[in-house]
Scaffold this motif. Sequence first.
Motif, PDB file in Angstrom:
ATOM      1  N   VAL A  33      -5.886  39.403  -0.030  1.00  0.00           N
ATOM      2  CA  VAL A  33      -7.127  39.823  -0.521  1.00  0.00           C
ATOM      3  C   VAL A  33      -8.669  41.189  -0.569  1.00  0.00           C
ATOM      4  O   VAL A  33      -8.825  40.651   0.785  1.00  0.00           O
ATOM      5  CB  VAL A  33      -8.100  38.684  -1.373  1.00  0.00           C
ATOM      6  N   ALA A  34      -8.296  42.301  -0.717  1.00  0.00           N
ATOM      7  CA  ALA A  34      -9.546  42.566  -0.613  1.00  0.00           C
ATOM      8  C   ALA A  34     -10.934  42.801  -1.867  1.00  0.00           C
ATOM      9  O   ALA A  34      -9.959  42.752  -2.533  1.00  0.00           O
ATOM     10  CB  ALA A  34      -9.091  44.271  -1.172  1.00  0.00           C
ATOM     11  N   ARG A  35     -11.543  43.179  -1.328  1.00  0.00           N
ATOM     12  CA  ARG A  35     -12.841  43.380  -1.613  1.00  0.00           C
ATOM     13  C   ARG A  35     -13.839  41.857  -3.103  1.00  0.00           C
ATOM     14  O   ARG A  35     -13.450  41.498  -3.862  1.00  0.00           O
ATOM     15  CB  ARG A  35     -13.099  44.224  -2.711  1.00  0.00           C
ATOM     16  N   ILE A  36     -13.359  40.410  -1.188  1.00  0.00           N
ATOM     17  CA  ILE A  36     -13.941  39.318  -2.599  1.00  0.00           C
ATOM     18  C   ILE A  36     -15.791  39.373  -2.838  1.00  0.00           C
ATOM     19  O   ILE A  36     -16.424  39.930  -1.870  1.00  0.00           O
ATOM     20  CB  ILE A  36     -13.574  38.424  -1.627  1.00  0.00           C
ATOM     21  N   GLY A  37     -15.781  38.583  -3.776  1.00  0.00           N
ATOM     22  CA  GLY A  37     -16.861  39.296  -4.805  1.00  0.00           C
ATOM     23  C   GLY A  37     -17.913  37.684  -3.635  1.00  0.00           C
ATOM     24  O   GLY A  37     -19.158  38.248  -3.574  1.00  0.00           O
ATOM     25  N   VAL A  62     -21.300  21.951  -2.606  1.00  0.00           N
ATOM     26  CA  VAL A  62     -20.799  23.178  -1.857  1.00  0.00           C
ATOM     27  C   VAL A  62     -21.692  24.407  -1.087  1.00  0.00           C
ATOM     28  O   VAL A  62     -23.295  24.264  -1.602  1.00  0.00           O
ATOM     29  CB  VAL A  62     -20.980  23.541  -4.099  1.00  0.00           C
ATOM     30  N   PHE A  63     -21.184  24.989  -0.694  1.00  0.00           N
ATOM     31  CA  PHE A  63     -22.476  26.222   0.173  1.00  0.00           C
ATOM     32  C   PHE A  63     -21.361  27.379   0.181  1.00  0.00           C
ATOM     33  O   PHE A  63     -20.174  27.536  -0.212  1.00  0.00           O
ATOM     34  CB  PHE A  63     -22.458  25.703   1.698  1.00  0.00           C
ATOM     35  N   LEU A  64     -21.625  28.646   0.562  1.00  0.00           N
ATOM     36  CA  LEU A  64     -21.287  29.970   0.524  1.00  0.00           C
ATOM     37  C   LEU A  64     -20.897  30.231   1.649  1.00  0.00           C
ATOM     38  O   LEU A  64     -21.572  29.572   2.550  1.00  0.00           O
ATOM     39  CB  LEU A  64     -22.397  30.643  -0.525  1.00  0.00           C
ATOM     40  N   LYS A  65     -20.162  31.616   1.769  1.00  0.00           N
ATOM     41  CA  LYS A  65     -19.582  32.156   3.085  1.00  0.00           C
ATOM     42  C   LYS A  65     -19.615  33.770   2.719  1.00  0.00           C
ATOM     43  O   LYS A  65     -19.456  34.031   1.182  1.00  0.00           O
ATOM     44  CB  LYS A  65     -18.714  32.108   3.449  1.00  0.00           C
ATOM     45  N   ALA A  66     -20.216  34.801   3.011  1.00  0.00           N
ATOM     46  CA  ALA A  66     -21.180  36.091   3.065  1.00  0.00           C
ATOM     47  C   ALA A  66     -19.313  36.673   3.040  1.00  0.00           C
ATOM     48  O   ALA A  66     -18.384  35.788   3.645  1.00  0.00           O
ATOM     49  CB  ALA A  66     -21.577  36.428   3.737  1.00  0.00           C
ATOM     50  N   PRO A  67     -18.539  37.200   2.064  1.00  0.00           N
ATOM     51  CA  PRO A  67     -17.254  38.211   2.270  1.00  0.00           C
ATOM     52  C   PRO A  67     -17.088  38.523   3.476  1.00  0.00           C
ATOM     53  O   PRO A  67     -16.364  39.037   3.799  1.00  0.00           O
ATOM     54  CB  PRO A  67     -17.439  38.446   0.822  1.00  0.00           C
ATOM     55  N   ASP A  68     -17.958  39.121   3.886  1.00  0.00           N
ATOM     56  CA  ASP A  68     -17.776  40.195   5.224  1.00  0.00           C
ATOM     57  C   ASP A  68     -17.661  39.323   6.335  1.00  0.00           C
ATOM     58  O   ASP A  68     -17.394  39.333   6.914  1.00  0.00           O
ATOM     59  CB  ASP A  68     -19.423  40.908   5.902  1.00  0.00           C
ATOM     60  N   THR A  69     -17.547  37.132   6.073  1.00  0.00           N
ATOM     61  CA  THR A  69     -16.791  36.410   7.378  1.00  0.00           C
ATOM     62  C   THR A  69     -14.963  36.966   7.854  1.00  0.00           C
ATOM     63  O   THR A  69     -14.850  36.402   8.070  1.00  0.00           O
ATOM     64  CB  THR A  69     -17.088  35.091   6.830  1.00  0.00           C
ATOM     65  N   LYS A 115     -22.476  29.005   9.568  1.00  0.00           N
ATOM     66  CA  LYS A 115     -20.696  29.805   8.761  1.00  0.00           C
ATOM     67  C   LYS A 115     -21.065  30.526   8.527  1.00  0.00           C
ATOM     68  O   LYS A 115     -19.697  31.212   8.000  1.00  0.00           O
ATOM     69  CB  LYS A 115     -21.287  28.230   7.121  1.00  0.00           C
ATOM     70  N   ASN A 116     -21.929  31.201   8.584  1.00  0.00           N
ATOM     71  CA  ASN A 116     -21.495  32.931   7.749  1.00  0.00           C
ATOM     72  C   ASN A 116     -21.640  34.024   9.733  1.00  0.00           C
ATOM     73  O   ASN A 116     -21.684  35.098   8.957  1.00  0.00           O
ATOM     74  CB  ASN A 116     -23.014  33.309   7.363  1.00  0.00           C
ATOM     75  N   CYS A 117     -21.435  33.684  10.917  1.00  0.00           N
ATOM     76  CA  CYS A 117     -20.990  33.868  12.160  1.00  0.00           C
ATOM     77  C   CYS A 117     -20.512  34.722  11.611  1.00  0.00           C
ATOM     78  O   CYS A 117     -19.376  34.892  10.662  1.00  0.00           O
ATOM     79  CB  CYS A 117     -21.005  33.378  13.005  1.00  0.00           C
ATOM     80  N   GLU A 118     -19.660  36.103  11.841  1.00  0.00           N
ATOM     81  CA  GLU A 118     -18.987  37.739  12.321  1.00  0.00           C
ATOM     82  C   GLU A 118     -17.284  36.809  12.375  1.00  0.00           C
ATOM     83  O   GLU A 118     -17.690  35.744  13.402  1.00  0.00           O
ATOM     84  CB  GLU A 118     -19.224  38.140  12.427  1.00  0.00           C
TER      85      GLU A 118
END
Length: 285
Positions: free
Chosen positions: A70-74, A100-107, A177-180
Amino acid sequence: MKLLRVGPVGAERPALLDETGVLRDLSGLVTDIDGALLADDAALARIRASATAGDLPVLDGAGLRIGPPVARIGKVVCIGLNYHDHARETGAATPEEPIVFLKAPDTVVGPDDTVLIPRGSVKTDWEVELAVVIGRTARYLESDEQARAAVAGYAVAHDVSERAFQIERGGQWDKGKNCETFNPLGPWLVTADEVPDPQALGIRLWVNGELKQDGTTAEQIFPVAEVVRYVSQFMTLYPGDVINTGTPAGVAMGRPDPKPYLRAGDVVELEIDGLGRQCQALRLA
Protein backbone atom coordinates in the motif's frame (compact mmCIF):
# COMPACT_ATOMS: atom_id res chain seq x y z
CA MET A 1 -6.84 -10.81 -5.37
CA LYS A 2 -3.23 -10.53 -4.28
CA LEU A 3 -2.14 -6.93 -4.93
CA LEU A 4 1.45 -5.81 -4.56
CA ARG A 5 3.95 -3.12 -5.52
CA VAL A 6 7.32 -3.95 -7.04
CA GLY A 7 10.44 -2.02 -7.92
CA PRO A 8 13.01 0.28 -6.31
CA VAL A 9 12.19 2.31 -3.21
CA GLY A 10 10.05 5.25 -4.23
CA ALA A 11 9.52 3.95 -7.76
CA GLU A 12 7.32 0.90 -7.16
CA ARG A 13 4.75 -0.10 -9.76
CA PRO A 14 1.40 -1.81 -9.10
CA ALA A 15 1.16 -5.53 -9.75
CA LEU A 16 -1.00 -8.57 -9.17
CA LEU A 17 -0.08 -12.15 -8.34
CA ASP A 18 -2.55 -14.29 -10.25
CA GLU A 19 -4.04 -17.62 -9.21
CA THR A 20 -1.23 -19.55 -10.91
CA GLY A 21 1.50 -17.57 -9.13
CA VAL A 22 2.39 -15.45 -12.16
CA LEU A 23 3.26 -11.80 -11.53
CA ARG A 24 1.18 -9.41 -13.65
CA ASP A 25 1.67 -5.72 -14.39
CA LEU A 26 -1.19 -3.41 -13.36
CA SER A 27 0.40 -0.13 -14.41
CA GLY A 28 -1.72 -0.04 -17.58
CA LEU A 29 -4.87 -0.03 -15.46
CA VAL A 30 -3.99 1.93 -12.31
CA THR A 31 -1.24 4.28 -11.24
CA ASP A 32 -0.66 2.71 -7.82
CA ILE A 33 -2.17 0.66 -5.03
CA ASP A 34 -3.27 3.17 -2.43
CA GLY A 35 -6.30 4.33 -0.51
CA ALA A 36 -7.86 5.94 -3.58
CA LEU A 37 -7.77 2.63 -5.45
CA LEU A 38 -9.01 0.59 -2.50
CA ALA A 39 -12.03 2.88 -2.17
CA ASP A 40 -12.82 2.67 -5.90
CA ASP A 41 -15.06 -0.34 -6.45
CA ALA A 42 -15.18 0.23 -10.21
CA ALA A 43 -11.39 0.24 -10.53
CA LEU A 44 -11.09 -2.91 -8.44
CA ALA A 45 -13.73 -4.56 -10.62
CA ARG A 46 -11.70 -3.70 -13.73
CA ILE A 47 -8.63 -5.31 -12.20
CA ARG A 48 -10.61 -8.44 -11.35
CA ALA A 49 -12.04 -8.64 -14.85
CA SER A 50 -8.62 -8.25 -16.46
CA ALA A 51 -7.12 -10.83 -14.12
CA THR A 52 -9.90 -13.30 -14.94
CA ALA A 53 -9.47 -12.69 -18.67
CA GLY A 54 -5.74 -13.32 -18.37
CA ASP A 55 -4.79 -10.31 -20.46
CA LEU A 56 -2.56 -8.52 -17.95
CA PRO A 57 1.11 -8.30 -19.04
CA VAL A 58 3.51 -10.68 -17.31
CA LEU A 59 6.27 -9.20 -15.15
CA ASP A 60 9.60 -10.95 -14.71
CA GLY A 61 9.97 -11.14 -10.94
CA ALA A 62 13.59 -12.30 -10.95
CA GLY A 63 15.61 -9.91 -8.81
CA LEU A 64 12.65 -7.57 -8.48
CA ARG A 65 12.21 -5.93 -5.07
CA ILE A 66 8.79 -6.17 -3.44
CA GLY A 67 7.74 -2.96 -1.72
CA PRO A 68 4.96 -2.35 0.80
CA PRO A 69 1.65 -3.34 -0.82
CA VAL A 70 0.00 0.00 0.00
CA ALA A 71 1.34 3.44 -0.94
CA ARG A 72 0.77 6.71 0.92
CA ILE A 73 -0.49 5.13 4.13
CA GLY A 74 -2.15 7.77 6.28
CA LYS A 75 -1.62 6.10 9.64
CA VAL A 76 -0.67 2.79 11.19
CA VAL A 77 -2.79 1.98 14.23
CA CYS A 78 -1.50 -0.81 16.48
CA ILE A 79 -3.19 -2.97 19.09
CA GLY A 80 -1.07 -4.09 22.04
CA LEU A 81 -1.50 -7.28 24.09
CA ASN A 82 -4.22 -8.64 21.83
CA TYR A 83 -3.50 -12.38 22.18
CA HIS A 84 -4.40 -14.37 25.27
CA ASP A 85 -1.16 -16.38 25.10
CA HIS A 86 0.98 -13.23 24.65
CA ALA A 87 -0.61 -11.57 27.68
CA ARG A 88 0.12 -14.69 29.73
CA GLU A 89 3.76 -14.93 28.64
CA THR A 90 4.44 -11.29 29.56
CA GLY A 91 2.59 -11.54 32.88
CA ALA A 92 0.14 -8.82 31.86
CA ALA A 93 -3.51 -8.75 32.79
CA THR A 94 -5.97 -9.33 29.96
CA PRO A 95 -6.97 -5.86 28.73
CA GLU A 96 -10.59 -4.85 29.26
CA GLU A 97 -10.42 -2.68 26.14
CA PRO A 98 -8.00 -2.71 23.20
CA ILE A 99 -4.65 -1.02 23.91
CA VAL A 100 -4.09 1.43 21.07
CA PHE A 101 -0.89 3.12 19.93
CA LEU A 102 0.36 4.53 16.63
CA LYS A 103 3.29 3.92 14.34
CA ALA A 104 4.37 6.57 11.88
CA PRO A 105 3.74 5.59 8.25
CA ASP A 106 7.42 6.15 7.49
CA THR A 107 8.27 3.04 9.55
CA VAL A 108 6.70 0.94 6.79
CA VAL A 109 9.13 -0.84 4.45
CA GLY A 110 8.95 -3.78 2.08
CA PRO A 111 8.61 -7.33 3.38
CA ASP A 112 12.20 -8.29 2.58
CA ASP A 113 13.90 -4.94 3.17
CA THR A 114 16.68 -4.63 5.74
CA VAL A 115 15.58 -3.92 9.32
CA LEU A 116 17.84 -1.54 11.24
CA ILE A 117 18.66 -2.08 14.90
CA PRO A 118 18.58 1.40 16.48
CA ARG A 119 21.71 2.94 17.92
CA GLY A 120 21.92 2.12 21.61
CA SER A 121 19.44 -0.74 21.32
CA VAL A 122 19.84 -3.78 23.54
CA LYS A 123 16.27 -5.14 23.37
CA THR A 124 15.08 -5.17 19.76
CA ASP A 125 12.24 -7.70 19.58
CA TRP A 126 10.16 -9.42 16.91
CA GLU A 127 6.35 -9.49 16.57
CA VAL A 128 4.50 -11.09 13.64
CA GLU A 129 1.07 -9.53 13.19
CA LEU A 130 -2.03 -9.64 11.01
CA ALA A 131 -2.45 -6.24 9.36
CA VAL A 132 -5.88 -4.97 8.37
CA VAL A 133 -6.03 -2.50 5.47
CA ILE A 134 -8.98 -0.12 5.44
CA GLY A 135 -10.96 0.33 2.21
CA ARG A 136 -13.55 2.97 3.06
CA THR A 137 -13.90 5.89 5.46
CA ALA A 138 -14.97 4.59 8.86
CA ARG A 139 -16.08 6.70 11.81
CA TYR A 140 -18.27 5.71 14.75
CA LEU A 141 -19.05 2.29 13.33
CA GLU A 142 -21.94 0.67 15.18
CA SER A 143 -21.58 -3.03 14.41
CA ASP A 144 -19.15 -5.76 13.49
CA GLU A 145 -20.90 -5.99 10.11
CA GLN A 146 -20.09 -2.35 9.37
CA ALA A 147 -16.51 -2.94 10.50
CA ARG A 148 -16.05 -5.93 8.22
CA ALA A 149 -17.45 -3.91 5.31
CA ALA A 150 -14.75 -1.27 5.90
CA VAL A 151 -11.90 -3.76 5.41
CA ALA A 152 -10.23 -3.82 1.98
CA GLY A 153 -7.91 -6.69 2.80
CA TYR A 154 -5.17 -8.17 4.91
CA ALA A 155 -1.38 -8.41 4.94
CA VAL A 156 1.53 -9.68 7.01
CA ALA A 157 3.13 -7.07 9.29
CA HIS A 158 6.25 -7.20 11.44
CA ASP A 159 5.78 -4.90 14.42
CA VAL A 160 9.46 -4.65 15.33
CA SER A 161 9.86 -3.21 18.84
CA GLU A 162 12.68 -1.94 21.03
CA ARG A 163 11.59 -2.97 24.53
CA ALA A 164 13.98 -0.80 26.54
CA PHE A 165 12.91 2.28 24.58
CA GLN A 166 9.26 1.20 24.88
CA ILE A 167 9.09 0.35 28.58
CA GLU A 168 12.14 1.71 30.40
CA ARG A 169 12.48 5.18 28.88
CA GLY A 170 9.61 7.10 30.45
CA GLY A 171 6.72 4.84 29.63
CA GLN A 172 6.18 6.09 26.08
CA TRP A 173 5.50 3.11 23.84
CA ASP A 174 6.04 5.25 20.75
CA LYS A 175 9.76 5.50 21.53
CA GLY A 176 10.18 1.76 21.03
CA LYS A 177 7.84 1.42 18.09
CA ASN A 178 8.78 4.18 15.64
CA CYS A 179 12.40 3.53 14.77
CA GLU A 180 13.09 3.50 11.04
CA THR A 181 12.25 0.24 9.20
CA PHE A 182 10.22 -1.02 12.20
CA ASN A 183 7.14 -2.05 10.17
CA PRO A 184 7.85 -4.37 7.22
CA LEU A 185 4.54 -4.93 5.41
CA GLY A 186 3.52 -7.40 2.72
CA PRO A 187 4.34 -9.08 0.40
CA TRP A 188 0.74 -8.78 -0.74
CA LEU A 189 -2.49 -7.10 0.14
CA VAL A 190 -4.96 -9.99 -0.05
CA THR A 191 -8.47 -8.68 -0.64
CA ALA A 192 -11.03 -9.42 2.04
CA ASP A 193 -13.07 -11.74 -0.21
CA GLU A 194 -10.16 -14.20 -0.15
CA VAL A 195 -9.97 -14.27 3.66
CA PRO A 196 -13.36 -15.60 4.77
CA ASP A 197 -12.39 -15.83 8.44
CA PRO A 198 -9.54 -13.62 9.72
CA GLN A 199 -9.84 -15.41 13.08
CA ALA A 200 -8.70 -18.74 11.62
CA LEU A 201 -5.20 -17.96 10.34
CA GLY A 202 -1.98 -19.63 11.39
CA ILE A 203 0.74 -17.09 12.19
CA ARG A 204 4.44 -17.93 12.56
CA LEU A 205 7.90 -16.38 12.93
CA TRP A 206 11.44 -17.78 12.82
CA VAL A 207 14.77 -16.27 13.91
CA ASN A 208 17.83 -17.76 12.22
CA GLY A 209 15.71 -20.75 11.20
CA GLU A 210 14.39 -21.45 14.72
CA LEU A 211 10.62 -21.27 15.15
CA LYS A 212 9.83 -18.64 17.78
CA GLN A 213 6.14 -17.85 17.28
CA ASP A 214 3.57 -20.43 16.20
CA GLY A 215 0.06 -19.21 16.88
CA THR A 216 -3.38 -18.60 15.47
CA THR A 217 -5.51 -15.49 15.15
CA ALA A 218 -8.20 -17.45 17.00
CA GLU A 219 -6.24 -16.44 20.13
CA GLN A 220 -7.00 -12.74 19.63
CA ILE A 221 -8.65 -11.15 22.63
CA PHE A 222 -10.37 -8.58 20.43
CA PRO A 223 -11.20 -9.98 16.96
CA VAL A 224 -10.61 -8.00 13.79
CA ALA A 225 -14.18 -6.68 13.45
CA GLU A 226 -14.26 -5.55 17.07
CA VAL A 227 -10.88 -3.83 16.71
CA VAL A 228 -11.96 -1.89 13.61
CA ARG A 229 -15.26 -0.88 15.21
CA TYR A 230 -13.52 0.16 18.45
CA VAL A 231 -10.79 2.22 16.80
CA SER A 232 -13.40 4.07 14.73
CA GLN A 233 -14.85 5.49 17.96
CA PHE A 234 -11.62 7.39 18.66
CA MET A 235 -10.29 8.34 15.23
CA THR A 236 -11.51 8.36 11.65
CA LEU A 237 -10.13 5.53 9.56
CA TYR A 238 -9.49 6.33 5.91
CA PRO A 239 -8.88 4.11 2.88
CA GLY A 240 -5.28 2.94 2.94
CA ASP A 241 -4.91 3.18 6.72
CA VAL A 242 -3.43 0.06 8.36
CA ILE A 243 -4.23 -1.60 11.68
CA ASN A 244 -1.70 -4.04 13.16
CA THR A 245 -3.78 -6.36 15.33
CA GLY A 246 -1.26 -7.71 17.84
CA THR A 247 1.14 -10.64 18.15
CA PRO A 248 0.89 -14.16 19.61
CA ALA A 249 3.17 -15.65 22.25
CA GLY A 250 6.83 -16.27 21.57
CA VAL A 251 8.45 -12.84 21.59
CA ALA A 252 11.91 -12.39 23.10
CA MET A 253 10.53 -10.30 25.97
CA GLY A 254 8.45 -13.26 27.16
CA ARG A 255 11.36 -15.72 27.29
CA PRO A 256 13.61 -16.60 30.25
CA ASP A 257 16.80 -14.64 30.86
CA PRO A 258 19.04 -14.11 29.05
CA LYS A 259 16.35 -13.04 26.58
CA PRO A 260 17.35 -13.65 22.95
CA TYR A 261 16.84 -10.15 21.57
CA LEU A 262 17.76 -9.49 17.96
CA ARG A 263 21.31 -8.63 16.94
CA ALA A 264 22.95 -7.47 13.72
CA GLY A 265 23.30 -10.40 11.35
CA ASP A 266 20.13 -12.16 12.50
CA VAL A 267 17.57 -13.20 9.90
CA VAL A 268 13.85 -13.09 10.69
CA GLU A 269 11.25 -14.90 8.61
CA LEU A 270 7.50 -14.66 9.17
CA GLU A 271 4.30 -15.77 7.54
CA ILE A 272 0.53 -15.91 7.88
CA ASP A 273 -1.61 -18.53 6.17
CA GLY A 274 -2.62 -17.31 2.70
CA LEU A 275 -1.00 -13.90 3.12
CA GLY A 276 2.58 -14.67 2.15
CA ARG A 277 5.99 -14.64 3.77
CA GLN A 278 8.61 -12.07 4.74
CA CYS A 279 12.37 -12.36 5.30
CA GLN A 280 14.54 -9.62 6.78
CA ALA A 281 18.24 -9.43 7.58
CA LEU A 282 19.11 -7.13 10.48
CA ARG A 283 21.99 -4.68 10.64
CA LEU A 284 23.00 -1.75 12.79
CA ALA A 285 21.54 1.68 12.01
